[in-house]
Design a protein around this motif. Structure first.
Motif, PDB file in Angstrom:
ATOM      1  N   GLY A 203       0.800  -1.216   0.000  1.00 18.59           N
ATOM      2  CA  GLY A 203       0.000   0.000   0.000  1.00 18.59           C
ATOM      3  C   GLY A 203       0.832   1.264   0.000  1.00 18.59           C
ATOM      4  N   GLN A 204       1.950   1.244   0.736  1.00 14.97           N
ATOM      5  CA  GLN A 204       2.751   2.464   0.830  1.00 14.97           C
ATOM      6  C   GLN A 204       3.299   2.897  -0.531  1.00 14.97           C
ATOM      7  OE1 GLN A 204       6.261   1.875   3.295  1.00 14.97           O
ATOM      8  NE2 GLN A 204       6.251  -0.308   2.840  1.00 14.97           N
ATOM      9  N   LEU A 205       3.515   1.945  -1.427  1.00 14.31           N
ATOM     10  CA  LEU A 205       3.980   2.285  -2.764  1.00 14.31           C
ATOM     11  C   LEU A 205       2.942   3.150  -3.485  1.00 14.31           C
ATOM     12  CD1 LEU A 205       5.665  -0.157  -5.265  1.00 14.31           C
ATOM     13  CD2 LEU A 205       3.967   1.465  -6.038  1.00 14.31           C
ATOM     14  N   PHE A 206       1.683   2.750  -3.404  1.00 10.10           N
ATOM     15  CA  PHE A 206       0.639   3.475  -4.126  1.00 10.10           C
ATOM     16  C   PHE A 206       0.322   4.815  -3.462  1.00 10.10           C
ATOM     17  CE2 PHE A 206       0.185  -0.966  -5.228  1.00 10.10           C
ATOM     18  CZ  PHE A 206       0.116  -0.894  -6.605  1.00 10.10           C
ATOM     19  N   GLU A 207       0.422   4.871  -2.140  1.00  7.80           N
ATOM     20  CA  GLU A 207       0.224   6.148  -1.452  1.00  7.80           C
ATOM     21  C   GLU A 207       1.305   7.145  -1.865  1.00  7.80           C
ATOM     22  OE1 GLU A 207      -0.368   5.705   2.830  1.00  7.80           O
ATOM     23  OE2 GLU A 207      -0.933   3.628   2.469  1.00  7.80           O
ATOM     24  N   ALA A 208       2.550   6.675  -1.874  1.00  3.87           N
ATOM     25  CA  ALA A 208       3.655   7.562  -2.257  1.00  3.87           C
ATOM     26  C   ALA A 208       3.545   7.965  -3.729  1.00  3.87           C
ATOM     27  CB  ALA A 208       4.991   6.866  -1.999  1.00  3.87           C
ATOM     28  N   LEU A 209       3.146   7.028  -4.580  1.00  7.80           N
ATOM     29  CA  LEU A 209       3.012   7.317  -6.006  1.00  7.80           C
ATOM     30  C   LEU A 209       1.922   8.354  -6.252  1.00  7.80           C
ATOM     31  CD1 LEU A 209       3.917   6.628  -8.885  1.00  7.80           C
ATOM     32  CD2 LEU A 209       2.195   4.809  -8.903  1.00  7.80           C
ATOM     33  N   ASN A 210       0.838   8.271  -5.509  1.00  7.24           N
ATOM     34  CA  ASN A 210      -0.247   9.235  -5.644  1.00  7.24           C
ATOM     35  C   ASN A 210       0.229  10.651  -5.320  1.00  7.24           C
ATOM     36  OD1 ASN A 210      -3.162  10.044  -5.830  1.00  7.24           O
ATOM     37  ND2 ASN A 210      -2.830  10.495  -3.659  1.00  7.24           N
ATOM     38  N   MET A 211       0.967  10.776  -4.219  1.00  3.74           N
ATOM     39  CA  MET A 211       1.480  12.095  -3.838  1.00  3.74           C
ATOM     40  C   MET A 211       2.497  12.597  -4.857  1.00  3.74           C
ATOM     41  SD  MET A 211       1.891  11.469   0.255  1.00  3.74           S
ATOM     42  CE  MET A 211       2.354  13.150   0.647  1.00  3.74           C
ATOM     43  N   ALA A 212       3.359  11.680  -5.337  1.00  2.00           N
ATOM     44  CA  ALA A 212       4.376  12.072  -6.325  1.00  2.00           C
ATOM     45  C   ALA A 212       3.728  12.566  -7.607  1.00  2.00           C
ATOM     46  CB  ALA A 212       5.290  10.890  -6.616  1.00  2.00           C
ATOM     47  N   ALA A 213       2.617  11.929  -7.994  1.00  2.00           N
ATOM     48  CA  ALA A 213       1.919  12.340  -9.207  1.00  2.00           C
ATOM     49  C   ALA A 213       1.218  13.683  -9.011  1.00  2.00           C
ATOM     50  CB  ALA A 213       0.918  11.270  -9.624  1.00  2.00           C
ATOM     51  N   LEU A 214       0.611  13.876  -7.835  1.00  2.00           N
ATOM     52  CA  LEU A 214      -0.057  15.146  -7.554  1.00  2.00           C
ATOM     53  C   LEU A 214       0.920  16.313  -7.600  1.00  2.00           C
ATOM     54  CD1 LEU A 214      -2.435  14.157  -4.604  1.00  2.00           C
ATOM     55  CD2 LEU A 214      -3.150  15.019  -6.842  1.00  2.00           C
ATOM     56  N   TRP A 215       2.114  16.093  -7.078  1.00  2.84           N
ATOM     57  CA  TRP A 215       3.122  17.156  -6.975  1.00  2.84           C
ATOM     58  C   TRP A 215       4.132  17.140  -8.125  1.00  2.84           C
ATOM     59  CZ3 TRP A 215       4.090  15.782  -1.152  1.00  2.84           C
ATOM     60  CH2 TRP A 215       2.996  16.231  -0.389  1.00  2.84           C
ATOM     61  N   LYS A 216       3.937  16.219  -9.061  1.00  2.00           N
ATOM     62  CA  LYS A 216       4.834  16.085 -10.220  1.00  2.00           C
ATOM     63  C   LYS A 216       6.299  16.008  -9.780  1.00  2.00           C
ATOM     64  CE  LYS A 216       1.828  18.195 -13.676  1.00  2.00           C
ATOM     65  NZ  LYS A 216       1.696  19.205 -14.745  1.00  2.00           N
ATOM     66  N   LEU A 217       6.554  15.094  -8.868  1.00  2.00           N
ATOM     67  CA  LEU A 217       7.907  14.952  -8.341  1.00  2.00           C
ATOM     68  C   LEU A 217       8.811  14.245  -9.356  1.00  2.00           C
ATOM     69  CD1 LEU A 217       7.220  13.918  -4.635  1.00  2.00           C
ATOM     70  CD2 LEU A 217       7.492  16.203  -5.613  1.00  2.00           C
ATOM     71  N   PRO A 218      10.082  14.617  -9.408  1.00  2.00           N
ATOM     72  CA  PRO A 218      11.016  14.001 -10.365  1.00  2.00           C
ATOM     73  C   PRO A 218      11.531  12.644  -9.866  1.00  2.00           C
ATOM     74  CG  PRO A 218      12.172  15.660  -9.094  1.00  2.00           C
ATOM     75  CD  PRO A 218      10.736  15.723  -8.652  1.00  2.00           C
TER      76      PRO A 218
END
Length: 390
Positions: A203-218
């Protein structure tokens, strides 16, 4: 031997190849070679990069040497573990070398890498020394983590290599945090955030991915799919083992992780993408020859014929060897001589690492608290001081 080959290719080339020298050191010394990747890239929500990859003779020779050195180092670690000179957990990377070397060829040391516990070769690819690697494996003070991390916790801050994490999947949110810092500071760099297929359902992978996508992290999420999470085949653990599609709204690529040039091409493409658009997932289709760890023989859940077939058809080192020979960049004997040099280099590093002392007992209390010195330790009754930390 490596230096002699380079001089034969180009008399003005650098006089030596460092143990883990990659493309950047010699890429301008000869005319480029154009090679097609072994397989096309499979893409999700994005147009894939070209299969045509540009390389050079020095890059291929340095790549061969780097991967051969990694392979030899991991085989040596196997022997040291069986001799009880390495204790605890030990996860070997042999078979997956093209991922580490190909990724390094596409980025710079200003970019960050974070991974799980199968970390020895990634540390070497980041410029880590063999002596520091073996010293850490054997718990000696000259290790890259001062002998306190062991196999699962290699670290090299000056090359932005942040481990080396023993909790499955826990490094993924940390990697997204590194990418957040890079974007916040406007560094123009990226983070390669590695995890295995065994961690892909967390689950933590998808939570982190969601935030990374929202913030357009590199951040480039790299799933090293070696097809077995410990002893469980991917098809038994994942309803959908197409990990590059798992991001849904995040694009992905499936890459032949046994092909150095394919990894290099994909990582270069991914870096350019995330700097402008935010995260992408790379699924590296790779394979480990050893078991999950040294406690796993690796032959109870897969056949020896399967392992032998991968070695024969897809081995990353043999693929580069064939390229070098096909383009007449070195002779078969020259490559064998290079491998003999590597054996000596690894043996010398092990001997030097064995001379390093064990950490002092006081090291147990360091780097635990912000202020290491003078803290009092009480018993369970909270009344009697049991010890004062040095």
């Amino acid at each position: 031997m490596a230096a002699a080959i380079l001089r034969r290719l180009n008399p003005t080339a650098a006089p030596r190849v460092a143990p883990l020298a990659l493309a950047r050191a010699f890429s301008d010394s000869t005319s480029p070679l154009t090679v097609e990747t072994s397989l096309p890239f499979a893409a999700h929500n994005i147009d894939p990069p070209s299969r045509t990859v540009s390389t050079t003779a020095p890059e291929l020779l340095a790549t061969f040497r780097s991967m051969a050195l990694m392979r030899r180092a991991e085989i040596a670690a196997d022997s040291l573990y069986k001799a009880k000179l390495i204790r605890g957990f030990c996860h070997l990377y042999d078979g997956q070398e093209a991922v580490a070397v190909g990724m390094e060829a596409a980025i710079t040391r200003r970019d960050a890498i974070i991974t799980a516990y199968r970390d020895h070769c990634l540390y070497l690819a980041r410029g880590g020394s063999l002596v520091a690697a073996f010293a850490e494996l054997m718990g000696r003070v000259d290790g890259c983590s001062r002998g306190k991390g062991g196999s699962m916790h290699f670290y090299k801050k000056d090359a932005n290599f942040y481990g080396g994490h023993g909790i499955v999947g826990a490094q993924v949110p940390l990697g997204c945090g590194l990418a957040f810092a890079q974007r916040y500071r406007k560094e123009g760099t990226v983070t390669f955030d590695l995890y295995g297929d065994g961690a892909a359902n967390q689950g933590q992978l998808f939570e982190a991915l969601n935030m990374a996508a929202l913030w357009k992290l590199p951040v480039v999420l790299v799933c090293e799919n070696n097809h077995y999470g410990m002893g469980t085949a991917e098809w038994r653990a994942s309803k959908s083992p197409a990990y590059y599609k798992r991001g849904d709204y995040v694009p992905g690529l499936k890459v032949d992780g046994m092909d150095f040039l394919a990894v290099k091409q994909a990582c270069k493409f991914a870096k350019d993408h995330v700097l402008e658009n935010g995260p992408i997932i790379l699924e590296m289709d790779t394979y480990r020859y050893h078991g999950h760890s040294m406690s796993d023989p690796g032959s109870t859940y897969r056949t020896r014929d399967e392992i032998a077939g991968i070695r024969q058809e897809r081995d990353p080192i043999e693929r580069v060897r064939k390229l070098v020979l096909a383009h007449d960049l070195a002779t078969a004997q020259e490559l064998k001589d290079m491998e003999k040099e590597i054996r000596k280099e690894v043996d010398t590093a092990i001997a030097k690492a064995k001379e390093s002392p064990m950490p002092d007992e006081s090291e147990l209390f360091k780097n635990v608290y912000v202020n290491d010195c003078g803290l009092e330790s009480f018993g369970v009754d909270r009344k009697v001081v049991r010890t004062v930390l040095p």
